[in-house]
Design an enzyme around this catalytic site. Structure first.
Site, PDB file in Angstrom:
ATOM      1  N   ASP A  41       0.868  -1.181   0.000  1.00 40.14           N
ATOM      2  CA  ASP A  41       0.000   0.000   0.000  1.00 40.14           C
ATOM      3  C   ASP A  41       0.903   1.228   0.000  1.00 40.14           C
ATOM      4  O   ASP A  41       2.069   1.158   0.386  1.00 40.14           O
ATOM      5  CB  ASP A  41      -0.903   0.018   1.246  1.00 40.14           C
ATOM      6  CG  ASP A  41      -2.175   0.822   1.037  1.00 40.14           C
ATOM      7  OD1 ASP A  41      -3.255   0.224   0.901  1.00 40.14           O
ATOM      8  OD2 ASP A  41      -2.082   2.076   0.983  1.00 40.14           O
ATOM      9  N   ASP A  67       4.061   2.358  -4.357  1.00 40.37           N
ATOM     10  CA  ASP A  67       3.151   3.109  -5.234  1.00 40.37           C
ATOM     11  C   ASP A  67       2.937   2.238  -6.465  1.00 40.37           C
ATOM     12  O   ASP A  67       3.826   2.090  -7.299  1.00 40.37           O
ATOM     13  CB  ASP A  67       3.754   4.455  -5.636  1.00 40.37           C
ATOM     14  CG  ASP A  67       2.827   5.237  -6.562  1.00 40.37           C
ATOM     15  OD1 ASP A  67       1.765   4.697  -6.955  1.00 40.37           O
ATOM     16  OD2 ASP A  67       3.162   6.387  -6.900  1.00 40.37           O
ATOM     17  N   ASN A  94      -5.574  -4.808  -6.361  1.00 38.64           N
ATOM     18  CA  ASN A  94      -6.779  -4.195  -5.800  1.00 38.64           C
ATOM     19  C   ASN A  94      -6.669  -2.684  -5.606  1.00 38.64           C
ATOM     20  O   ASN A  94      -7.678  -1.990  -5.630  1.00 38.64           O
ATOM     21  CB  ASN A  94      -7.072  -4.884  -4.448  1.00 38.64           C
ATOM     22  CG  ASN A  94      -8.061  -4.112  -3.625  1.00 38.64           C
ATOM     23  OD1 ASN A  94      -9.262  -4.154  -3.868  1.00 38.64           O
ATOM     24  ND2 ASN A  94      -7.566  -3.354  -2.634  1.00 38.64           N
ATOM     25  N   SER A 145     -14.845  -2.928 -11.236  1.00 40.48           N
ATOM     26  CA  SER A 145     -16.008  -2.237 -10.654  1.00 40.48           C
ATOM     27  C   SER A 145     -17.150  -2.358 -11.646  1.00 40.48           C
ATOM     28  O   SER A 145     -16.913  -2.501 -12.859  1.00 40.48           O
ATOM     29  CB  SER A 145     -15.666  -0.755 -10.455  1.00 40.48           C
ATOM     30  OG  SER A 145     -16.821  -0.031 -10.091  1.00 40.48           O
ATOM     31  N   TYR A 158     -12.819   7.550 -13.891  1.00 41.00           N
ATOM     32  CA  TYR A 158     -12.959   6.247 -13.219  1.00 41.00           C
ATOM     33  C   TYR A 158     -13.626   5.235 -14.152  1.00 41.00           C
ATOM     34  O   TYR A 158     -13.186   4.086 -14.239  1.00 41.00           O
ATOM     35  CB  TYR A 158     -13.777   6.439 -11.942  1.00 41.00           C
ATOM     36  CG  TYR A 158     -13.775   5.254 -10.998  1.00 41.00           C
ATOM     37  CD1 TYR A 158     -12.612   4.841 -10.365  1.00 41.00           C
ATOM     38  CD2 TYR A 158     -14.953   4.558 -10.720  1.00 41.00           C
ATOM     39  CE1 TYR A 158     -12.619   3.765  -9.484  1.00 41.00           C
ATOM     40  CE2 TYR A 158     -14.970   3.487  -9.835  1.00 41.00           C
ATOM     41  CZ  TYR A 158     -13.803   3.098  -9.220  1.00 41.00           C
ATOM     42  OH  TYR A 158     -13.808   2.032  -8.346  1.00 41.00           O
ATOM     43  N   LYS A 162     -11.679   1.825 -15.193  1.00 35.01           N
ATOM     44  CA  LYS A 162     -12.190   0.495 -14.829  1.00 35.01           C
ATOM     45  C   LYS A 162     -12.658  -0.274 -16.074  1.00 35.01           C
ATOM     46  O   LYS A 162     -12.581  -1.504 -16.110  1.00 35.01           O
ATOM     47  CB  LYS A 162     -13.309   0.616 -13.797  1.00 35.01           C
ATOM     48  CG  LYS A 162     -12.814   1.099 -12.428  1.00 35.01           C
ATOM     49  CD  LYS A 162     -11.813   0.122 -11.793  1.00 35.01           C
ATOM     50  CE  LYS A 162     -11.389   0.560 -10.405  1.00 35.01           C
ATOM     51  NZ  LYS A 162     -10.436  -0.379  -9.778  1.00 35.01           N
ATOM     52  N   THR A 193     -16.471   1.504   2.287  1.00 35.25           N
ATOM     53  CA  THR A 193     -15.039   1.686   2.584  1.00 35.25           C
ATOM     54  C   THR A 193     -14.775   3.199   2.592  1.00 35.25           C
ATOM     55  O   THR A 193     -15.631   3.978   2.148  1.00 35.25           O
ATOM     56  CB  THR A 193     -14.143   1.056   1.502  1.00 35.25           C
ATOM     57  OG1 THR A 193     -14.261   1.850   0.309  1.00 35.25           O
ATOM     58  CG2 THR A 193     -14.528  -0.385   1.189  1.00 35.25           C
TER      59      THR A 193
HETATM   60  N1  LIG Z   1     -15.630   1.292  -2.408  1.00 35.12           N
HETATM   61  C1  LIG Z   1     -16.344   1.070  -3.489  1.00 35.12           C
HETATM   62  O1  LIG Z   1     -17.531   1.413  -3.555  1.00 35.12           O
HETATM   63  C2  LIG Z   1     -15.716   0.355  -4.678  1.00 35.12           C
HETATM   64  C3  LIG Z   1     -16.586  -0.120  -5.668  1.00 35.12           C
HETATM   65  C4  LIG Z   1     -16.036  -0.785  -6.772  1.00 35.12           C
HETATM   66  C5  LIG Z   1     -14.667  -0.955  -6.877  1.00 35.12           C
HETATM   67  N2  LIG Z   1     -13.856  -0.456  -5.902  1.00 35.12           N
HETATM   68  C6  LIG Z   1     -12.420  -0.659  -6.077  1.00 35.12           C
HETATM   69  O2  LIG Z   1     -11.944  -1.394  -4.983  1.00 35.12           O
HETATM   70  C7  LIG Z   1     -10.548  -1.150  -4.827  1.00 35.12           C
HETATM   71  C8  LIG Z   1     -10.274  -0.879  -3.354  1.00 35.12           C
HETATM   72  O3  LIG Z   1     -10.985   0.271  -2.975  1.00 35.12           O
HETATM   73  P1  LIG Z   1     -11.605   0.475  -1.520  1.00 35.12           P
HETATM   74  O4  LIG Z   1     -13.032   0.788  -1.690  1.00 35.12           O
HETATM   75  O5  LIG Z   1     -11.185  -0.612  -0.619  1.00 35.12           O
HETATM   76  O6  LIG Z   1     -10.897   1.863  -1.164  1.00 35.12           O
HETATM   77  P2  LIG Z   1      -9.967   2.318   0.044  1.00 35.12           P
HETATM   78  O7  LIG Z   1      -9.697   3.749  -0.240  1.00 35.12           O
HETATM   79  O8  LIG Z   1     -10.562   1.906   1.346  1.00 35.12           O
HETATM   80  O9  LIG Z   1      -8.637   1.442  -0.168  1.00 35.12           O
HETATM   81  C9  LIG Z   1      -7.785   1.651  -1.248  1.00 35.12           C
HETATM   82  C10 LIG Z   1      -6.350   1.431  -0.775  1.00 35.12           C
HETATM   83  O10 LIG Z   1      -5.499   1.599  -1.916  1.00 35.12           O
HETATM   84  C11 LIG Z   1      -4.379   2.355  -1.501  1.00 35.12           C
HETATM   85  N3  LIG Z   1      -3.796   3.055  -2.637  1.00 35.12           N
HETATM   86  C12 LIG Z   1      -4.289   4.133  -3.307  1.00 35.12           C
HETATM   87  N4  LIG Z   1      -3.426   4.505  -4.252  1.00 35.12           N
HETATM   88  C13 LIG Z   1      -2.359   3.647  -4.185  1.00 35.12           C
HETATM   89  C14 LIG Z   1      -1.145   3.541  -4.905  1.00 35.12           C
HETATM   90  N5  LIG Z   1      -0.835   4.402  -5.882  1.00 35.12           N
HETATM   91  N6  LIG Z   1      -0.309   2.549  -4.579  1.00 35.12           N
HETATM   92  C15 LIG Z   1      -0.589   1.681  -3.574  1.00 35.12           C
HETATM   93  N7  LIG Z   1      -1.720   1.747  -2.859  1.00 35.12           N
HETATM   94  C16 LIG Z   1      -2.590   2.737  -3.163  1.00 35.12           C
HETATM   95  C17 LIG Z   1      -4.921   3.328  -0.457  1.00 35.12           C
HETATM   96  O11 LIG Z   1      -3.885   3.833   0.373  1.00 35.12           O
HETATM   97  C18 LIG Z   1      -5.923   2.452   0.277  1.00 35.12           C
HETATM   98  O12 LIG Z   1      -5.314   1.800   1.382  1.00 35.12           O
HETATM   99  C19 LIG Z   1     -10.218   0.005  -5.769  1.00 35.12           C
HETATM  100  O13 LIG Z   1      -9.619  -0.515  -6.949  1.00 35.12           O
HETATM  101  C20 LIG Z   1     -11.574   0.596  -6.080  1.00 35.12           C
HETATM  102  O14 LIG Z   1     -11.605   1.248  -7.323  1.00 35.12           O
HETATM  103  C21 LIG Z   1     -14.344   0.186  -4.801  1.00 35.12           C
END
Ligand SMILES: NC(=O)c1ccc[n+]([C@@H]2O[C@H](COP(=O)([O-])OP(=O)(O)OC[C@H]3O[C@@H](n4cnc5c(N)ncnc54)[C@H](O)[C@@H]3O)[C@@H](O)[C@H]2O)c1
Length: 264
Positions: A41, A67, A94, A145, A158, A162, A193
């Site tokens: 992360d 990153d 993820n 997504s 986005y 995606k 989240t």
């Molecule tokens: N929350 C939703 O509604 C939702 C819906 C569909 C898809 N998603 C996808 O799920 C995945 C996880 O999202 P989430 O909801 O758990 O969000 P979140 O913000 O809780 O977690 C995302 C994590 O990714 C890390 N991150 C961000 N940029 C980064 C980088 N450049 N390098 C390394 N780590 C990085 C952040 O620090 C965070 O810990 C994402 O790909 C998001 O697009 C989320």
């Protein structure tokens, strides 16, 4: 307390975006099923806290502040897993970011950052993991997504990113199926989240009104789908985009006729 199967004993699994939300829930579930984890992360503190928690619970966990938009960092992450354990079985790509904004209002820098974090990361992960997954008959699960399958108001960057992850998943699956490497994706709807909290806190009723199941998913509910795809239970599934959305995309998007007629 749920008794999980032990589907990942002796498996080495890399999870990106593991400090929060879906990635953290997935890491917990994989650890509960016996996996040795390498977690990545951008958030070093969150990552250390996750690792502490899991290690105290008896899991094997290594971490790398990463990153995922940088190829050399993703390469180093995969190398860490292989150097430490001599193998790689699963990559969960993820990590991702959202971005609200209409096309005329988004800067080139914002656009490129969304593409780099959401799309380049998935490509770099596949590029560096697949050579090792060939050796283990391993697999990749990408977090896509429903925003990669249809359009959302206000989410041009986005949706584009995606959408690319969805079709990259299909391409990777067919290119590498003959080598015994499976590549799938989960397509969550709204998940409770930090990414979605800003919206849920302000407009909770919109989620109740528009989602057939009348609530967002909990991160565990997405982790369950990711671990299924990563497991041998999904051994004949590749190139699949597993929608986990409480029924949102089962609807046409037309007005709710039932509610309209009942309210008369
Ligand atoms: N929350 C939703 O509604 C939702 C819906 C569909 C898809 N998603 C996808 O799920 C995945 C996880 O999202 P989430 O909801 O758990 O969000 P979140 O913000 O809780 O977690 C995302 C994590 O990714 C890390 N991150 C961000 N940029 C980064 C980088 N450049 N390098 C390394 N780590 C990085 C952040 O620090 C965070 O810990 C994402 O790909 C998001 O697009 C989320």
């Amino acid at each position: 307390m749920i008794a999980y199967p032990n589907r990942f004993a002796d498996k080495v699994i890399v999870v990106t975006g593991a400090a929060s939300g879906i990635g953290a829930a997935t890491a917990r579930r994989l650890a509960a099923e016996g996996a040795a984890l390498v977690l990545a992360d951008l958030n070093a503190e969150g990552l250390a806290a996750m690792a502490d928690d899991l290690t105290r619970a008896g899991a094997s966990v290594r971490t790398r502040t990463t990153d995922v938009a940088q190829e050399d960092e993703v390469a180093a992450l995969i190398a860490l897993a292989v150097d430490a354990h001599g193998r790689l079985d699963v990559l969960v790509s993820n990590a991702g970011i959202g971005h609200y904004g209409l096309a005329p209002d988004i800067t080139a820098e914002q656009w490129h950052r969304v593409m780099a974090v959401d799309v380049d990361s998935v490509f770099f992960g596949a590029k560096h993991a697949i050579p090792h997954l060939r050796a283990t008959g391993g697999n990749i699960v990408n977090t896509c997504s429903i925003s990669g399958l249809y359009g959302d108001y206000g989410l041009v960057a986005y949706n584009t990113a995606k959408g690319a992850v969805a079709n990259m998943t299909r391409n990777l699956a067919i290119d590498h199926a003959p080598e015994g490497v499976r590549i799938n994706a989960v397509c969550p709807g709204g998940v409770d989240t930090p990414m979605l909290r800003r919206v849920l806190d302000r407009w909770p009723e919109e989620y109740e009104r528009l989602i057939p199941m009348q609530r967002p998913a909990q991160p565990d509910e997405i982790a369950g789908a990711i671990t299924f795809l990563a497991s041998a239970d999904a051994s004949y599934i590749t190139g699949h985009l597993l929608v986990v959305d409480g029924g949102v995309t089962a609807a046409t998007g037309q007005p709710n006729f039932d509610r309209m007629f009942r309210s008369r």
